[in-house]
Design a protein around this motif. Structure first.
Motif, PDB file in Angstrom:
ATOM      1  N   ASN A 106      23.494  54.687  62.357  1.00  0.00           N
ATOM      2  CA  ASN A 106      22.171  54.630  61.738  1.00  0.00           C
ATOM      3  C   ASN A 106      22.323  54.326  60.254  1.00  0.00           C
ATOM      4  OD1 ASN A 106      20.629  55.442  64.103  1.00  0.00           O
ATOM      5  ND2 ASN A 106      21.564  57.450  63.816  1.00  0.00           N
ATOM      6  N   ILE A 107      21.471  53.465  59.725  1.00  0.00           N
ATOM      7  CA  ILE A 107      21.520  53.075  58.311  1.00  0.00           C
ATOM      8  C   ILE A 107      20.380  53.760  57.565  1.00  0.00           C
ATOM      9  CG2 ILE A 107      21.324  51.156  56.679  1.00  0.00           C
ATOM     10  CD1 ILE A 107      22.626  49.357  58.755  1.00  0.00           C
ATOM     11  N   TYR A 108      20.731  54.528  56.521  1.00  0.00           N
ATOM     12  CA  TYR A 108      19.749  55.276  55.741  1.00  0.00           C
ATOM     13  C   TYR A 108      19.329  54.524  54.481  1.00  0.00           C
ATOM     14  CZ  TYR A 108      20.995  59.059  58.876  1.00  0.00           C
ATOM     15  OH  TYR A 108      21.202  59.811  60.004  1.00  0.00           O
ATOM     16  N   GLU A 109      20.279  53.856  53.860  1.00  0.00           N
ATOM     17  CA  GLU A 109      19.980  53.013  52.698  1.00  0.00           C
ATOM     18  C   GLU A 109      20.911  51.820  52.737  1.00  0.00           C
ATOM     19  OE1 GLU A 109      19.244  54.567  48.770  1.00  0.00           O
ATOM     20  OE2 GLU A 109      19.336  56.620  49.527  1.00  0.00           O
ATOM     21  N   ARG A 110      20.458  50.720  52.166  1.00  0.00           N
ATOM     22  CA  ARG A 110      21.304  49.534  52.140  1.00  0.00           C
ATOM     23  C   ARG A 110      20.927  48.653  50.955  1.00  0.00           C
ATOM     24  NH1 ARG A 110      20.622  46.757  57.628  1.00  0.00           N
ATOM     25  NH2 ARG A 110      22.235  45.443  56.740  1.00  0.00           N
ATOM     26  N   GLY A 111      21.826  47.740  50.595  1.00  0.00           N
ATOM     27  CA  GLY A 111      21.561  46.820  49.497  1.00  0.00           C
ATOM     28  C   GLY A 111      22.789  45.959  49.264  1.00  0.00           C
ATOM     29  N   LYS A 112      22.812  45.265  48.152  1.00  0.00           N
ATOM     30  CA  LYS A 112      23.992  44.478  47.796  1.00  0.00           C
ATOM     31  C   LYS A 112      24.079  44.329  46.290  1.00  0.00           C
ATOM     32  CE  LYS A 112      21.801  39.944  48.481  1.00  0.00           C
ATOM     33  NZ  LYS A 112      21.891  38.657  49.208  1.00  0.00           N
ATOM     34  N   VAL A 113      25.309  44.159  45.812  1.00  0.00           N
ATOM     35  CA  VAL A 113      25.584  43.938  44.394  1.00  0.00           C
ATOM     36  C   VAL A 113      26.554  42.760  44.302  1.00  0.00           C
ATOM     37  CG1 VAL A 113      25.207  46.354  43.747  1.00  0.00           C
ATOM     38  CG2 VAL A 113      27.514  45.583  44.390  1.00  0.00           C
ATOM     39  N   PRO A 114      26.597  42.069  43.163  1.00  0.00           N
ATOM     40  CA  PRO A 114      27.541  40.946  43.027  1.00  0.00           C
ATOM     41  C   PRO A 114      28.994  41.413  43.143  1.00  0.00           C
ATOM     42  CG  PRO A 114      25.879  40.894  41.299  1.00  0.00           C
ATOM     43  CD  PRO A 114      25.731  42.221  41.976  1.00  0.00           C
ATOM     44  N   THR A 115      29.808  40.593  43.763  1.00  0.00           N
ATOM     45  CA  THR A 115      31.242  40.878  43.837  1.00  0.00           C
ATOM     46  C   THR A 115      31.909  40.441  42.541  1.00  0.00           C
ATOM     47  OG1 THR A 115      31.278  40.490  46.216  1.00  0.00           O
ATOM     48  CG2 THR A 115      33.395  40.452  45.081  1.00  0.00           C
ATOM     49  N   PRO A 116      32.552  41.348  41.827  1.00  0.00           N
ATOM     50  CA  PRO A 116      33.272  40.931  40.611  1.00  0.00           C
ATOM     51  C   PRO A 116      34.428  40.000  40.981  1.00  0.00           C
ATOM     52  CG  PRO A 116      32.965  43.312  40.669  1.00  0.00           C
ATOM     53  CD  PRO A 116      32.621  42.804  42.035  1.00  0.00           C
ATOM     54  N   LEU A 117      34.545  38.923  40.266  1.00  0.00           N
ATOM     55  CA  LEU A 117      35.600  37.952  40.544  1.00  0.00           C
ATOM     56  C   LEU A 117      36.637  37.879  39.430  1.00  0.00           C
ATOM     57  CD1 LEU A 117      33.428  35.030  41.984  1.00  0.00           C
ATOM     58  CD2 LEU A 117      34.711  36.772  43.258  1.00  0.00           C
ATOM     59  N   ASP A 118      36.395  38.634  38.330  1.00  0.00           N
ATOM     60  CA  ASP A 118      37.274  38.468  37.167  1.00  0.00           C
ATOM     61  C   ASP A 118      38.568  39.267  37.252  1.00  0.00           C
ATOM     62  OD1 ASP A 118      35.762  40.777  37.018  1.00  0.00           O
ATOM     63  OD2 ASP A 118      35.533  40.724  34.843  1.00  0.00           O
ATOM     64  N   CYS A 119      38.476  40.564  37.626  1.00  0.00           N
ATOM     65  CA  CYS A 119      39.697  41.378  37.610  1.00  0.00           C
ATOM     66  C   CYS A 119      39.541  42.610  38.495  1.00  0.00           C
ATOM     67  CB  CYS A 119      40.056  41.794  36.185  1.00  0.00           C
ATOM     68  SG  CYS A 119      38.871  42.917  35.426  1.00  0.00           S
ATOM     69  N   LEU A 120      40.665  43.248  38.755  1.00  0.00           N
ATOM     70  CA  LEU A 120      40.704  44.425  39.619  1.00  0.00           C
ATOM     71  C   LEU A 120      39.878  45.569  39.058  1.00  0.00           C
ATOM     72  CD1 LEU A 120      41.907  45.884  42.089  1.00  0.00           C
ATOM     73  CD2 LEU A 120      43.889  46.472  40.662  1.00  0.00           C
ATOM     74  N   GLY A 168      45.442  50.790  54.233  1.00  0.00           N
ATOM     75  CA  GLY A 168      44.493  50.188  53.301  1.00  0.00           C
ATOM     76  C   GLY A 168      45.178  49.365  52.234  1.00  0.00           C
ATOM     77  N   TYR A 169      46.342  48.813  52.586  1.00  0.00           N
ATOM     78  CA  TYR A 169      47.134  48.024  51.638  1.00  0.00           C
ATOM     79  C   TYR A 169      46.738  46.558  51.763  1.00  0.00           C
ATOM     80  CZ  TYR A 169      51.167  46.672  48.793  1.00  0.00           C
ATOM     81  OH  TYR A 169      51.969  46.183  47.783  1.00  0.00           O
ATOM     82  N   CYS A 170      46.378  45.925  50.650  1.00  0.00           N
ATOM     83  CA  CYS A 170      45.989  44.514  50.626  1.00  0.00           C
ATOM     84  C   CYS A 170      47.184  43.656  50.225  1.00  0.00           C
ATOM     85  CB  CYS A 170      44.846  44.292  49.640  1.00  0.00           C
ATOM     86  SG  CYS A 170      43.336  45.204  50.028  1.00  0.00           S
ATOM     87  N   TYR A 171      47.695  42.874  51.164  1.00  0.00           N
ATOM     88  CA  TYR A 171      48.776  41.943  50.840  1.00  0.00           C
ATOM     89  C   TYR A 171      48.211  40.680  50.195  1.00  0.00           C
ATOM     90  CZ  TYR A 171      51.931  44.891  53.516  1.00  0.00           C
ATOM     91  OH  TYR A 171      52.681  45.955  53.961  1.00  0.00           O
ATOM     92  N   THR A 172      47.056  40.239  50.681  1.00  0.00           N
ATOM     93  CA  THR A 172      46.328  39.132  50.064  1.00  0.00           C
ATOM     94  C   THR A 172      44.846  39.505  50.051  1.00  0.00           C
ATOM     95  OG1 THR A 172      45.975  37.969  52.162  1.00  0.00           O
ATOM     96  CG2 THR A 172      47.980  37.426  50.931  1.00  0.00           C
ATOM     97  N   GLY A 173      44.070  38.788  49.240  1.00  0.00           N
ATOM     98  CA  GLY A 173      42.655  39.134  49.116  1.00  0.00           C
ATOM     99  C   GLY A 173      41.709  37.985  49.330  1.00  0.00           C
ATOM    100  N   GLY A 174      42.178  36.879  49.922  1.00  0.00           N
ATOM    101  CA  GLY A 174      41.298  35.742  50.123  1.00  0.00           C
ATOM    102  C   GLY A 174      40.779  35.223  48.793  1.00  0.00           C
ATOM    103  N   ALA A 175      39.449  35.138  48.664  1.00  0.00           N
ATOM    104  CA  ALA A 175      38.841  34.642  47.429  1.00  0.00           C
ATOM    105  C   ALA A 175      39.021  35.616  46.271  1.00  0.00           C
ATOM    106  CB  ALA A 175      37.349  34.380  47.654  1.00  0.00           C
ATOM    107  N   ASN A 233      43.224  41.089  44.523  1.00  0.00           N
ATOM    108  CA  ASN A 233      43.598  42.004  45.604  1.00  0.00           C
ATOM    109  C   ASN A 233      44.890  41.526  46.256  1.00  0.00           C
ATOM    110  OD1 ASN A 233      41.393  43.564  45.146  1.00  0.00           O
ATOM    111  ND2 ASN A 233      40.224  42.890  46.915  1.00  0.00           N
ATOM    112  N   HIS A 234      45.951  41.573  45.495  1.00  0.00           N
ATOM    113  CA  HIS A 234      47.234  41.037  45.954  1.00  0.00           C
ATOM    114  C   HIS A 234      48.305  42.107  45.782  1.00  0.00           C
ATOM    115  CE1 HIS A 234      50.235  37.956  46.826  1.00  0.00           C
ATOM    116  NE2 HIS A 234      50.963  38.435  45.835  1.00  0.00           N
TER     117      HIS A 234
END
Length: 336
Positions: free
Chosen positions: A67-81, A114-121, A125-126
């Motif tokens: 069940n979803i109680y709240e939802r939304g979206k925010v921009p994905t930061p692309l500059d740095c970790l 939860g280890y990210c070897y690569t992060g796509g775009a 996340n490497h």
């Protein structure tokens, strides 16, 4: 919520007492009530679930029943970790009463750690234990899974693949998302790359050209190219416009769409020859179009009946979850 919770406990206690009174099993009543109380507490827990994409982070506050109680979206930061971690922490601070954080992300990911070897775009996340980093910042358990594998988990846990042991998921999107399922679990592979269908080579005459990878012919751009070729035009069409023309009987569009579905069926046939699938689930936005499944099935049957295959054919179905698939699958992974 507190009133509902305590009323539920009273009802459960009454039921246990009612069923056990004749045998004076009061110890059983207590233990069973404690167990039921634990089950109620688990059901009432809420989780912050994130679907991290190349442009936006979709988020939802969900419970174990999805069940979803709240939802939304925010921009994905692309500059740095640091920017990314700060964004996740900000969302957590808004919903700090949650019991954990479940995430879907692009890249090659170890879902157990939860280890990210690569992060796509998300190039930052490497080679980083993202789950550990976020858990330290937020103070709750964090789980992370690859986005396509999370979509498969949604079908495995709640959707069209609940009743299988072995199968596959094919997501027709910008590229070709994929996942293999073995023994009712999404198969990660020893290096966490199992089921990465996008770069399957489709033309052995041109193996050094990325244009012959599966994503080029059966991603959304591949669909457009098939239709443009059939119509002898360079005009751009959306998926909705393409299927509207096809459903209205445009013969040229139907020819291009059939070729697209034939090429999809060829690769489903190949996957089945390797993996012996009970079911193959087709996802992505265009999977909502009944004509797509009809043409894929038709072409698959023609291929199968002409090739004397040694394996049995899979049942080809559509994914039940589309826009929320990654959220639901990330939650399923977190709970299991």
């Amino acid at each position: 919520c507190s009133v509902v919770y305590h009323l539920s406990l009273i009802i459960l206690l009454y039921r246990e007492a009612h069923y056990s009174f004749g045998g004076f099993e009061f110890g059983y009543i207590f233990v069973s009530a404690q167990r039921r109380r634990g089950e109620m507490e688990e059901i009432m827990k809420k989780y912050l679930v994130l679907d991290v994409g190349g442009s936006a982070i979709k988020y939802a506050v969900m419970d174990a029943e999805k069940n979803i109680y709240e939802r939304g979206k925010v921009p994905t930061p692309l500059d740095c970790l640091d920017s990314f971690v700060n964004s996740v922490q900000s969302l957590y601070n808004t919903y700090s009463d949650v019991s954990g954080i479940a995430m879907s992300m692009p890249g090659r990911i170890d879902p157990d750690k939860g280890y990210c070897y690569t992060g796509g775009a998300l190039a930052y996340n490497h080679d980083i234990n993202m789950a550990e980093l976020l858990s330290e910042r937020c103070g709750v358990r964090v789980t992370i899974g690859n986005d396509a594998k999370c979509a498969a988990n949604a079908e495995l846990g709640f959707g069209s693949l609940q009743d299988i042991q072995d199968g596959a998921v094919v997501i027709l999107g910008t590229a070709i998302g994929g996942a293999l399922i073995k023994d009712h679990k999404v198969l990660s592979g020893c290096r966490f790359g199992a089921g990465e269908f996008s770069n399957i080579i489709t033309d052995y005459h041109k193996p050094f050209n990325g244009d012959t990878s599966w994503y080029a012919s059966n991603g959304i751009n591949g669909l457009l190219l098939h239709i443009q070729e059939a119509l002898e035009t360079e005009e751009h069409y959306t998926g909705e416009e393409i299927f509207e023309m096809a459903n209205n009987g445009n013969e040229a569009v139907l020819k291009g769409l059939n070729q697209f579905c034939l090429e999809t069926a060829v690769q489903i046939y190949n996957i089945n020859q390797i993996f012996d699938c009970e079911k193959v689930a087709i996802g992505g936005g265009i999977s909502a179009q009944p004509l797509l499944l009809e043409l894929i099935k038709k072409n698959f049957d023609e291929i199968y009946n002409s090739c004397y295959a040694s394996t049995l054919p899979p049942e080809i179905v559509v994914c039940e979850y589309r826009n929320d698939a990654n959220l639901i699958g990330a939650l399923y992974q977190h709970l299991n």
